[in-house]
Design a protein around this motif. Structure first.
Motif, PDB file in Angstrom:
ATOM      1  N   VAL A  18       0.846  -1.198   0.000  1.00  0.00           N
ATOM      2  CA  VAL A  18       0.000   0.000   0.000  1.00  0.00           C
ATOM      3  C   VAL A  18       0.883   1.251   0.000  1.00  0.00           C
ATOM      4  N   SER A  19       0.350   2.301  -0.570  1.00  0.00           N
ATOM      5  CA  SER A  19       1.043   3.581  -0.651  1.00  0.00           C
ATOM      6  C   SER A  19       0.980   4.319   0.677  1.00  0.00           C
ATOM      7  N   ARG A  20       1.747   5.400   0.761  1.00  0.00           N
ATOM      8  CA  ARG A  20       1.724   6.239   1.967  1.00  0.00           C
ATOM      9  C   ARG A  20       0.324   6.793   2.202  1.00  0.00           C
ATOM     10  N   ALA A  21      -0.315   7.276   1.133  1.00  0.00           N
ATOM     11  CA  ALA A  21      -1.649   7.878   1.276  1.00  0.00           C
ATOM     12  C   ALA A  21      -2.669   6.847   1.747  1.00  0.00           C
ATOM     13  N   ALA A  22      -2.654   5.653   1.151  1.00  0.00           N
ATOM     14  CA  ALA A  22      -3.599   4.601   1.547  1.00  0.00           C
ATOM     15  C   ALA A  22      -3.355   4.191   2.997  1.00  0.00           C
ATOM     16  N   GLY A  26      -6.156   4.885   5.706  1.00  0.00           N
ATOM     17  CA  GLY A  26      -6.645   3.675   6.364  1.00  0.00           C
ATOM     18  C   GLY A  26      -6.427   3.744   7.867  1.00  0.00           C
ATOM     19  N   GLY A  27      -5.245   4.218   8.277  1.00  0.00           N
ATOM     20  CA  GLY A  27      -4.949   4.375   9.702  1.00  0.00           C
ATOM     21  C   GLY A  27      -5.850   5.397  10.362  1.00  0.00           C
ATOM     22  N   LEU A  28      -6.164   6.460   9.637  1.00  0.00           N
ATOM     23  CA  LEU A  28      -7.078   7.479  10.154  1.00  0.00           C
ATOM     24  C   LEU A  28      -8.474   6.900  10.362  1.00  0.00           C
ATOM     25  N   ILE A  97       4.296   5.347  17.535  1.00  0.00           N
ATOM     26  CA  ILE A  97       3.972   6.666  16.977  1.00  0.00           C
ATOM     27  C   ILE A  97       5.031   7.064  15.953  1.00  0.00           C
ATOM     28  N   ILE A  98       6.292   6.848  16.302  1.00  0.00           N
ATOM     29  CA  ILE A  98       7.386   7.159  15.379  1.00  0.00           C
ATOM     30  C   ILE A  98       7.275   6.297  14.130  1.00  0.00           C
ATOM     31  N   ALA A  99       6.975   5.012  14.301  1.00  0.00           N
ATOM     32  CA  ALA A  99       6.843   4.094  13.159  1.00  0.00           C
ATOM     33  C   ALA A  99       5.716   4.545  12.240  1.00  0.00           C
ATOM     34  N   PHE A 100       4.598   4.983  12.801  1.00  0.00           N
ATOM     35  CA  PHE A 100       3.485   5.453  11.981  1.00  0.00           C
ATOM     36  C   PHE A 100       3.919   6.649  11.131  1.00  0.00           C
ATOM     37  N   VAL A 101       4.600   7.595  11.744  1.00  0.00           N
ATOM     38  CA  VAL A 101       5.063   8.774  11.013  1.00  0.00           C
ATOM     39  C   VAL A 101       6.056   8.377   9.921  1.00  0.00           C
ATOM     40  N   VAL A 102       6.987   7.508  10.248  1.00  0.00           N
ATOM     41  CA  VAL A 102       7.974   7.051   9.258  1.00  0.00           C
ATOM     42  C   VAL A 102       7.278   6.363   8.089  1.00  0.00           C
ATOM     43  N   LEU A 103       6.319   5.497   8.380  1.00  0.00           N
ATOM     44  CA  LEU A 103       5.612   4.787   7.308  1.00  0.00           C
ATOM     45  C   LEU A 103       4.766   5.735   6.460  1.00  0.00           C
ATOM     46  N   CYS A 104       4.349   6.845   7.034  1.00  0.00           N
ATOM     47  CA  CYS A 104       3.583   7.842   6.270  1.00  0.00           C
ATOM     48  C   CYS A 104       4.480   8.719   5.406  1.00  0.00           C
ATOM     49  N   LEU A 105       5.729   8.890   5.792  1.00  0.00           N
ATOM     50  CA  LEU A 105       6.612   9.835   5.101  1.00  0.00           C
ATOM     51  C   LEU A 105       7.509   9.218   4.029  1.00  0.00           C
ATOM     52  N   PHE A 106       8.054   8.041   4.288  1.00  0.00           N
ATOM     53  CA  PHE A 106       9.015   7.469   3.348  1.00  0.00           C
ATOM     54  C   PHE A 106       8.323   6.869   2.129  1.00  0.00           C
TER      55      PHE A 106
END
Length: 123
Positions: A18-22, A26-28, A97-106
């Protein structure tokens, strides 16, 4: 409109990418599914049948969303060409929390990888 099998794949399957946006959207959605019954529980008097119903609703939503969070993270890790087992860091409070941000950004790996032909694909 997404067909039902796509939504089942997105939230409950660990195969594919899945992409960063998905992942973020999805997490939201998963967070909203968790937050709503918790919010409703806080509005009703403690010990009433209604509070018991919202507590049970929250418990069911939490268990279902726990797996959805893992499935989303595994597919996001696959897009980064990392093994899904790394998703276990989501159980470490501060690191999650850090992992979520990293997975959203990279950004994910361009082109096919061992987890699927393309991003947002079932693999």
């Amino acid at each position: 409109m997404a067909d039902q099998s796509q939504l089942v794949w997105l939230f409950f399957s660990v195969s594919g990418r899945v992409s960063r946006a998905a992942y973020f959207l999805g997490g939201l959605l998963v967070a909203i599914v968790q937050a709503f019954p918790l919010y409703r529980f806080t509005l009703v008097p403690e010990g009433t049948p209604e509070s018991n119903m919202w507590a049970l609703t929250f418990f069911v939503a939490f268990i279902g969303s726990l797996w959805s969070n893992i499935a989303l993270a595994v597919k996001r890790l696959h897009d980064l060409e990392k093994p899904g087992l790394v998703a276990l860091v989501l159980f470490v409070p501060v690191i999650s929390i850090i992992a979520f941000v990293v997975l959203c950004l990279f950004p994910g790996m361009p082109g096919p990888n061992r987890y699927g032909a393309r991003t947002n694909d079932r693999g």
